[in-house]
Design a protein around this motif. Sequence first.
Motif, PDB file in Angstrom:
ATOM      1  N   LEU A   1      62.099  69.075  11.454  1.00 55.31           N
ATOM      2  CA  LEU A   1      61.322  70.099  11.766  1.00 55.31           C
ATOM      3  C   LEU A   1      60.885  70.934  10.575  1.00 55.31           C
ATOM      4  O   LEU A   1      59.786  70.973  10.057  1.00 55.31           O
ATOM      5  CB  LEU A   1      61.811  71.035  12.613  1.00 55.31           C
TER       6      LEU A   1
ATOM      7  N   GLY B   1      73.796  82.923  20.144  1.00 52.69           N
ATOM      8  CA  GLY B   1      73.189  81.717  19.761  1.00 52.69           C
ATOM      9  C   GLY B   1      74.366  80.624  18.832  1.00 52.69           C
ATOM     10  O   GLY B   1      75.408  80.788  19.014  1.00 52.69           O
ATOM     11  N   SER B   2      73.647  80.098  17.750  1.00 53.37           N
ATOM     12  CA  SER B   2      74.337  79.233  17.252  1.00 53.37           C
ATOM     13  C   SER B   2      74.426  79.530  15.681  1.00 53.37           C
ATOM     14  O   SER B   2      73.305  80.341  15.250  1.00 53.37           O
ATOM     15  CB  SER B   2      73.720  77.737  17.251  1.00 53.37           C
TER      16      SER B   2
ATOM     17  N   GLY C   1      63.501  87.679  18.130  1.00 57.28           N
ATOM     18  CA  GLY C   1      63.251  86.186  17.989  1.00 57.28           C
ATOM     19  C   GLY C   1      64.316  85.379  17.919  1.00 57.28           C
ATOM     20  O   GLY C   1      64.198  84.059  18.235  1.00 57.28           O
TER      21      GLY C   1
ATOM     22  N   GLN D   1      64.060  77.641   6.168  1.00 57.26           N
ATOM     23  CA  GLN D   1      63.121  77.860   7.401  1.00 57.26           C
ATOM     24  C   GLN D   1      63.140  79.499   7.892  1.00 57.26           C
ATOM     25  O   GLN D   1      61.939  79.962   7.935  1.00 57.26           O
ATOM     26  CB  GLN D   1      63.640  77.147   8.584  1.00 57.26           C
TER      27      GLN D   1
ATOM     28  N   PHE E   1      70.970  94.419  21.799  1.00 62.87           N
ATOM     29  CA  PHE E   1      71.374  94.353  20.463  1.00 62.87           C
ATOM     30  C   PHE E   1      71.040  93.341  19.607  1.00 62.87           C
ATOM     31  O   PHE E   1      71.396  92.363  20.028  1.00 62.87           O
ATOM     32  CB  PHE E   1      72.870  95.014  20.345  1.00 62.87           C
TER      33      PHE E   1
ATOM     34  N   LYS F   1      59.558  81.570   7.829  1.00 63.89           N
ATOM     35  CA  LYS F   1      59.072  82.163   9.003  1.00 63.89           C
ATOM     36  C   LYS F   1      59.118  83.749   8.613  1.00 63.89           C
ATOM     37  O   LYS F   1      58.046  84.436   9.114  1.00 63.89           O
ATOM     38  CB  LYS F   1      60.271  81.866  10.226  1.00 63.89           C
TER      39      LYS F   1
ATOM     40  N   VAL G   1      84.135  91.839  14.372  1.00 63.72           N
ATOM     41  CA  VAL G   1      83.775  90.628  14.005  1.00 63.72           C
ATOM     42  C   VAL G   1      82.666  90.396  12.932  1.00 63.72           C
ATOM     43  O   VAL G   1      82.513  89.319  12.482  1.00 63.72           O
ATOM     44  CB  VAL G   1      83.343  89.786  15.350  1.00 63.72           C
TER      45      VAL G   1
ATOM     46  N   MET H   1      71.114  84.225   7.534  1.00 62.21           N
ATOM     47  CA  MET H   1      71.149  84.452   8.745  1.00 62.21           C
ATOM     48  C   MET H   1      72.291  85.241   9.333  1.00 62.21           C
ATOM     49  O   MET H   1      72.979  85.256  10.218  1.00 62.21           O
ATOM     50  CB  MET H   1      71.069  83.522   9.938  1.00 62.21           C
TER      51      MET H   1
ATOM     52  N   GLY I   1      74.763  79.548  22.148  1.00 64.98           N
ATOM     53  CA  GLY I   1      76.303  79.846  22.212  1.00 64.98           C
ATOM     54  C   GLY I   1      77.018  79.253  23.623  1.00 64.98           C
ATOM     55  O   GLY I   1      78.382  79.335  23.511  1.00 64.98           O
TER      56      GLY I   1
ATOM     57  N   GLY J   1      67.474  86.411  20.524  1.00 67.10           N
ATOM     58  CA  GLY J   1      66.685  85.213  20.551  1.00 67.10           C
ATOM     59  C   GLY J   1      66.227  84.860  21.976  1.00 67.10           C
ATOM     60  O   GLY J   1      66.148  85.662  22.831  1.00 67.10           O
ATOM     61  N   PRO J   2      65.866  83.435  22.096  1.00 70.62           N
ATOM     62  CA  PRO J   2      65.066  83.231  23.595  1.00 70.62           C
ATOM     63  C   PRO J   2      66.189  83.589  24.858  1.00 70.62           C
ATOM     64  O   PRO J   2      65.615  84.086  25.711  1.00 70.62           O
ATOM     65  CB  PRO J   2      65.035  81.691  23.575  1.00 70.62           C
ATOM     66  N   ALA J   3      67.310  83.437  24.664  1.00 75.40           N
ATOM     67  CA  ALA J   3      68.345  83.473  25.762  1.00 75.40           C
ATOM     68  C   ALA J   3      68.240  85.101  26.005  1.00 75.40           C
ATOM     69  O   ALA J   3      68.335  85.369  26.925  1.00 75.40           O
ATOM     70  CB  ALA J   3      69.545  82.971  25.449  1.00 75.40           C
TER      71      ALA J   3
ATOM     72  N   ALA K   1      67.766  77.509  26.212  1.00 81.02           N
ATOM     73  CA  ALA K   1      68.396  79.147  25.797  1.00 81.02           C
ATOM     74  C   ALA K   1      67.702  79.989  26.916  1.00 81.02           C
ATOM     75  O   ALA K   1      68.249  80.756  27.378  1.00 81.02           O
ATOM     76  CB  ALA K   1      68.344  79.196  24.579  1.00 81.02           C
TER      77      ALA K   1
END
Lengths: 379, 469, 97
Positions: free
Chosen positions: B169, B121-122, B46, B144, B39, B148, B446, C57, B308, B19-21, B317
């Motif tokens: 959004l 992330g979340s 994205g 969403q 990874f 996308k 995990v 996701m 995260g 993602g962005p981070a 992020a």
Amino acid sequence: MAGEARAGDEFDVAVVGGGLVGIATAWGLSREGCRVVVLDEGDRAVRASRGNFALVWVQSKGLGLAPYAGWTIRSSNAWQGFSDLLKQETGLDVSFQRPGGFHLCLSEKELEARANVLKRLHAQPGIVDYKTEILTRDQVKVMLPDIGPEVVGGSFCELDGHVNSLRLFRTLHTALNARGVTYLPSHRVESITKEGGEFRLTTTQGEVRAAKVALAAGNANMRLAPMVGLDCPMKPERGQIVVTERLRPFLNHPVVTLRQTDEGTVMIGDSKEESVDPSGLTIGVSATEAERAVRQFPLLANVNVVRTWSAIRVMTRDGFPIYDESKTHPGAFTVCCHSGVTLAANHALTIAPMIARGALDAPLVAPFSARRFHVQAAG
Amino acid sequence: MIAAADLASSYELVIIGGGPAGLAAAALAARAGVSTVLFDENPGVGGQIYRAITSTPVADRAVLGQDYWDGAALADEAKASGALIVNGATVWSLDRQRLVGVSVGGKARMIEADRVIIATGSQERPFPIPGWTLPGVMTAGAAQTALKAQGLVVDGRTVMAGSGPLLWLLAAQTLRAGGTIDAILDTTPRRNWLQAMFHLPDFALSPYFAKGLALLREVRAKVPVHRVDTMEAVGNDRVREVVFSGAGGTRRLPVDLLLLHQGVVPNVNLANAAGVAHVWNDRQLCFVPVLDADFGSSVPGIAVAGDGAGIAGGTAAAERGRIAAIAAVRALKPDAVVPDTQAIRQRLQREEMGRAFLDWLNRPADSFRMPEGDTIACRCEEVTAKQVRDTAKMGCEGPNQMKAFLRCGMGPCQGRLCGLTVTELIAAERKTSPDEVGYYRLRPPVKPITLAELASLPISEAERKAVER
Amino acid sequence: MFKRLAEKGPAIAITVDGRKVTARVGDTVAAALLAAGIDHCRTTPVTGAPRAPYCLMGVCFDCLVTVDGVGSRQGCLIPVREGMKVETQLGRREAGR
Ligand SMILES: Cc1cc2nc3c(=O)[nH]c(=O)nc-3n(C[C@H](O)[C@H](O)[C@H](O)COP(=O)(O)OP(=O)(O)OC[C@H]3O[C@@H](n4cnc5c(N)ncnc54)[C@H](O)[C@@H]3O)c2cc1C
Ligand code: FES
């Protein structure tokens, strides 16, 4: 109500430790009419009861201490009745089954070593003769049709079984709760003294008093036992287990390192490592377990592993149980062993009544006194 | 496509999450000359916010909005930086020694790393209402993602329910894409305004203020909004109706699709399994890792960046990813030239400014976080709220003992959709705080891997001996 | 539940429980099922309740399906491929599949 400490409460017996050994003993004591309190650690405690392999296992038991074989068979035989009693009390089925169990060998060398162990075991004087046979690959395949081509044979004992041990853990807690036994989590016992005929147990959340005390704190017994004139030498050991997603039933017999639970998951065990760090996991050990499992049952190759964990085994120095009563502090007992699932029936139905009466029954349990360590040391 | 066998046995920096981070961190570190691998388990980069940024079939840029398309630059930068980006790569293990277990195309590898940045992330907060497991009930984030990544827009009778900016959004994006929404059920407790008002001045200065107002206006003009206190998805084989009550009494609406959302929470599984210390954040009602100013965690060499590290949004992020990457570069290559962190920290602060207002305003009501009765708490093992509550009353103090008793958290999702619920239910029953109760102790893998993958990993002689007997 | 904004991009033919379904490049297995109006992709191993993708996701594992004979694959993370055989998964998975 369970969970709340009440000042000034009087208990007949304080059981130290809320794992399977402690709560099986506590349940048995409650059946004998004792007022019982169970003192336990918190949620993150190292608790073998949450990480064990759940076998009710006989084969191989007793090499080095012949009476251990008889003691184990006694529990194995009492297990069905024990689980029936629990079901009557709680409505929960711990899913005890005794279809006979296997030890599978992946090479001729392993099979030979296995045969040797059994030979030495049965050659011991005074051993109860329980049947464990060495089976050829073809004989094994009749009962375990899904074995892989590398399985050369194995040993089979019809007394071996298994249970859902997490449900057993829950069921015993449920039964204790229904019986009004006081369960105090996050009450780690720091010290024990005897004053004026009663035991005073200092915990992280205040003092608890009881006429008798039963030490069932696993490896911590080593620290606690000397406080009441007992000895409990321990040698903890780590075991790692791999568990899969739920599958349709495919395996009718437990194998010593692989079993399918009633819920469908497959448990794959179980290593013996010297570490005492429960948070560490060695991927190479899980990998070995997985590799052997796939060689034993190739149809498992694509199955998903959902968890691995390591647990610290409660292990006395020689691996055999310790049951003792204190000479200097009458009313203090040790109940300590590795195989707390297998021996749960004994702890509930045999050891607990002895503690309730105030004396261990020598003909049954004298061989398991920690005095054996001193005899050996002297000799 | 990069295969597992193509990976080196070690990298200076391993970044988990694209993602962005993760993208920003990878670009910065690789450009500074650090050997970097990123990874991500998804087919493309994205993350959530810029999902499918390089492949989305949604051609009309107005549908997803400028904020989405801003992500393209990040993805390009990361690609041009020389970082190795591996998609379809699931990281299933990370330990204190920074040994990374990763699977690509059904093959597992163990990779050593000098530094690790967790940028996973979340995820959306669990929304345990009666019927939330029925087919036809999904998260708003799922809708969403479908929009996308695949250009799928909702069809049939659709109701969105919950709280938080993302809900609005998604509603706006759906409307722009030509979808229709029958109703929005707003679950934000009214009294949240009392706390939130204190933080309104900061929020008014943040970039989210104007955007947020515009979104609300856009959606409210086209969709009826109801304030609700209770909500239930009803149906046998699938959801047929949503039943809700508010000031106007109880109402039912027929639905084909019910989309739930009540904010996002950090995805803690990997960090937790690596032994990273976490604390309860009472404002965001979730566990967050304990981090230093450079996003370094309690485990040496492991940083957690992006959402995260605590929810702050996509732009923040990326800035967090850069700060974590600069710390990694400084440790690995002290002579390398890196951007000035001062400017980045200022931008990050500006991004985080409005957060307090949003957090307080959108704090989900207790009743939507701590269900009662037969409502399912653990979706995988189908454990109910009542079972959890009763067991807590019996003396069960924490989630790990609860897991042993009831199997909650033992299914394939490994507690991702019941962890917070179980912790909060125990805290409620035992009248203590979630921090005191704690969280599941997570173990590798995990994410599930196959037994054959596990079996294929390197084994030492000692490790083999520990098992064979 | 969902419709495509535009039927664009090359079509990919897959089967779902033997039935032909047309997917598009860029679809994951879960998205293809949703676009085809398939209501549930599995029943749970605990009570047999029907489930469909919930999060898309990778978090919830409700999208588990059998793909080309291998059970319990996360449909929302797997891109479709020409000729892919998808099967809904009923209850517990069968070992060896
Ligand atoms: C469903 C959803 C939709 C959202 N939509 C928006 C939106 O439209 N606009 C907005 O402003 N904010 C949105 N948010 C919030 C936004 O996602 C975050 O603020 C932002 O994405 C945080 O960036 P990140 O890099 O920290 O994490 P993410 O973007 O979440 O990226 C983390 C990546 O790590 C991967 N990953 C996780 N675990 C592993 C593992 N073990 N192995 C390999 N890879 C792994 C994930 O697949 C993911 O690709 C959304 C959040 C969610 C949950
Ligand atoms: S839909 Fe949730 S994991 Fe795939």
